[in-house]
Design a protein around this motif. Structure first.
Motif, PDB file in Angstrom:
ATOM      1  N   ASP A 145     -38.599  -5.705 -22.341  1.00 20.95           N
ATOM      2  CA  ASP A 145     -37.657  -4.821 -23.040  1.00 20.95           C
ATOM      3  C   ASP A 145     -36.545  -4.320 -22.130  1.00 20.95           C
ATOM      4  O   ASP A 145     -35.598  -3.685 -22.598  1.00 20.95           O
ATOM      5  CB  ASP A 145     -38.397  -3.602 -23.598  1.00 20.95           C
ATOM      6  CG  ASP A 145     -38.864  -3.805 -25.031  1.00 20.95           C
ATOM      7  OD1 ASP A 145     -38.356  -4.732 -25.681  1.00 20.95           O
ATOM      8  OD2 ASP A 145     -39.714  -3.042 -25.497  1.00 20.95           O
ATOM      9  N   ASN A 147     -37.245  -2.154 -19.631  1.00 20.61           N
ATOM     10  CA  ASN A 147     -37.717  -0.912 -19.012  1.00 20.61           C
ATOM     11  C   ASN A 147     -38.059  -1.171 -17.551  1.00 20.61           C
ATOM     12  O   ASN A 147     -38.697  -2.174 -17.232  1.00 20.61           O
ATOM     13  CB  ASN A 147     -38.956  -0.379 -19.734  1.00 20.61           C
ATOM     14  CG  ASN A 147     -38.697  -0.090 -21.188  1.00 20.61           C
ATOM     15  OD1 ASN A 147     -37.781   0.650 -21.521  1.00 20.61           O
ATOM     16  ND2 ASN A 147     -39.491  -0.676 -22.069  1.00 20.61           N
ATOM     17  N   THR A 166     -43.378  -1.021 -23.270  1.00 17.83           N
ATOM     18  CA  THR A 166     -42.780  -2.180 -23.934  1.00 17.83           C
ATOM     19  C   THR A 166     -43.071  -2.177 -25.435  1.00 17.83           C
ATOM     20  O   THR A 166     -44.102  -1.678 -25.887  1.00 17.83           O
ATOM     21  CB  THR A 166     -43.299  -3.492 -23.314  1.00 17.83           C
ATOM     22  OG1 THR A 166     -42.637  -4.607 -23.920  1.00 17.83           O
ATOM     23  CG2 THR A 166     -44.803  -3.651 -23.519  1.00 17.83           C
ATOM     24  N   SER A 167     -42.154  -2.726 -26.209  1.00 15.86           N
ATOM     25  CA  SER A 167     -42.364  -2.912 -27.647  1.00 15.86           C
ATOM     26  C   SER A 167     -42.510  -4.389 -27.989  1.00 15.86           C
ATOM     27  O   SER A 167     -42.498  -4.755 -29.162  1.00 15.86           O
ATOM     28  CB  SER A 167     -41.187  -2.317 -28.439  1.00 15.86           C
ATOM     29  OG  SER A 167     -39.985  -3.009 -28.118  1.00 15.86           O
ATOM     30  N   LYS A 168     -42.648  -5.214 -26.940  1.00 17.09           N
ATOM     31  CA  LYS A 168     -42.777  -6.661 -27.144  1.00 17.09           C
ATOM     32  C   LYS A 168     -43.898  -7.212 -26.257  1.00 17.09           C
ATOM     33  O   LYS A 168     -44.182  -6.674 -25.178  1.00 17.09           O
ATOM     34  CB  LYS A 168     -41.477  -7.389 -26.784  1.00 17.09           C
ATOM     35  CG  LYS A 168     -40.291  -7.070 -27.666  1.00 17.09           C
ATOM     36  CD  LYS A 168     -39.077  -7.884 -27.229  1.00 17.09           C
ATOM     37  CE  LYS A 168     -37.888  -7.654 -28.154  1.00 17.09           C
ATOM     38  NZ  LYS A 168     -37.387  -6.270 -28.056  1.00 17.09           N
ATOM     39  N   ASP A 174     -42.397  -9.269 -31.140  1.00 16.46           N
ATOM     40  CA  ASP A 174     -42.432  -7.825 -31.350  1.00 16.46           C
ATOM     41  C   ASP A 174     -43.854  -7.328 -31.575  1.00 16.46           C
ATOM     42  O   ASP A 174     -44.674  -7.997 -32.214  1.00 16.46           O
ATOM     43  CB  ASP A 174     -41.583  -7.440 -32.568  1.00 16.46           C
ATOM     44  CG  ASP A 174     -40.089  -7.567 -32.304  1.00 16.46           C
ATOM     45  OD1 ASP A 174     -39.684  -7.395 -31.134  1.00 16.46           O
ATOM     46  OD2 ASP A 174     -39.346  -7.827 -33.269  1.00 16.46           O
TER      47      ASP A 174
END
Length: 334
Positions: A145, A147, A166-168, A174
């Motif tokens: 992501d 970050n 993380t969103s992945k 995703d």
């Protein structure tokens, strides 16, 4: 001079005087509009340590008015202003130096110079910097992501110094954000949320809360070259800081109830809150808990999973929790 002529003369004189007064007023207004706020730029940030840095500014124009104050302002958020942290560094035009003190170690800040005259305050260009770390580390890492995380070396292992956000998955797929309580409690696939779905104070700076299906997904939750910590990793961590009665050595000096946390390891654990089934914990300020990759019994799909648990006591607890709960994640380098 007859009466009519005298009246006409007085009227003409009044008009002439009024016109002159208006011209003087207009001239004053024109002159006032020529004044502006100062013009300046921010100087490069240098001499960065764990708690201090040096910057400054260069005022190239005072806008036609004397400078009232000048310095730099900084914040954890972008576009800091004079309502945030500031220095006061004189009232002259030209270049000035600013010493920035009382910073937190290993923390990202945003900074820009400012100058104020009677017209208003102007700001220079924004810069960012990160203070140095007190502890040995293996550099910064970045997830898919974007970050960026600080790290810390404890014993012979390098850990993330922050919770995963993380969103992945590692392959770019995703991970769904699930806010609904009943939906979360019945999930059989990976998901994440913020504590109290972002309505409280413990949001992005505490990392994301994940269910164990996200931790256990074959697509990978940790960044490349890293893995979610295991039961053994947390046992070794506790041994490196003095044993299971050394929780205070893992806990950040701020954020917890009480003030006897030492963070002597640099692990910098902060309270994050949890999600028990679909329900968020009621007292997030005294609790932090991280998933491990270790199940109590790999032969049972819904068996308990070990987590590491800290609260305001001195003991590091490695306990069993339900697979549908939600906890934060710390990663360790492969």
């Amino acid at each position: 001079m007859n009466k009519i002529t005298r009246h006409l003369f007085l009227i003409a004189t009044s008009l002439i005087l009024l016109n002159c007064a208006n011209e003087d007023l207009n001239q004053t207004e024109i002159e006032e509009t020529n004044f502006t706020k100062p013009i300046l730029e921010t100087l490069t940030i240098t001499e960065i340590t764990e708690f201090t840095a040096v910057s400054g500014g260069n005022i190239t124009s005072n806008g036609g008015k004397e400078i009232i104050s000048r310095g730099v302002c900084w914040s954890l958020n972008t576009l800091p202003t004079i309502l945030d942290n500031i220095t006061s560094d004189g009232t002259e035009i030209g270049e000035f130096k600013s010493s920035i003190l009382n910073l937190n170690e290993d923390t990202n800040y945003y900074l820009r110079s400012y100058a104020t005259n009677s017209i208003g305050t102007s700001y220079g260009n924004e810069l960012s910097f990160r203070t140095n770390s007190l502890f040995p580390n293996c550099g910064k890492i970045e997830d898919i992501d974007g970050n960026i995380y600080s790290t810390v070396t404890i014993g012979d292992k390098c850990w993330m110094k922050e919770n995963l956000s993380t969103s992945k998955y590692r392959n770019g797929d995703d991970i769904p954000q699930v806010q609904n309580s009943s939906e979360w409690a019945s999930l059989k696939t990976g998901a994440w949320c913020y504590f109290e779905n972002g309505n409280g104070t413990l949001v992005t700076d505490r990392g994301k809360i994940y269910n164990w299906y996200a931790v256990n997904d074959s697509r990978g939750l940790a960044p490349e070259g890293w893995q979610v910590s295991s039961y053994t990793d947390f046992l070794n961590l506790s041994a490196s800081v003095g044993g299971l009665e050394s929780a205070k050595a893992l806990m950040s000096k701020s954020g917890w109830v009480g003030n006897d946390q030492t963070n002597s390891s640099g692990f910098s654990a902060i309270p994050t809150g949890t999600r028990m089934g679909g329900t968020f914990s009621s007292s997030p300020d005294g609790r932090a808990e991280w998933w491990t990759t270790t199940k109590k019994s790999s032969s049972q799909v819904n068996s308990d999973v070990f987590t590491m648990f800290l609260n305001n006591e001195t003991t590091i607890r490695i306990v069993e929790q339900d697979i549908n709960n939600g906890y934060t994640v710390r990663c360790i380098k492969d």
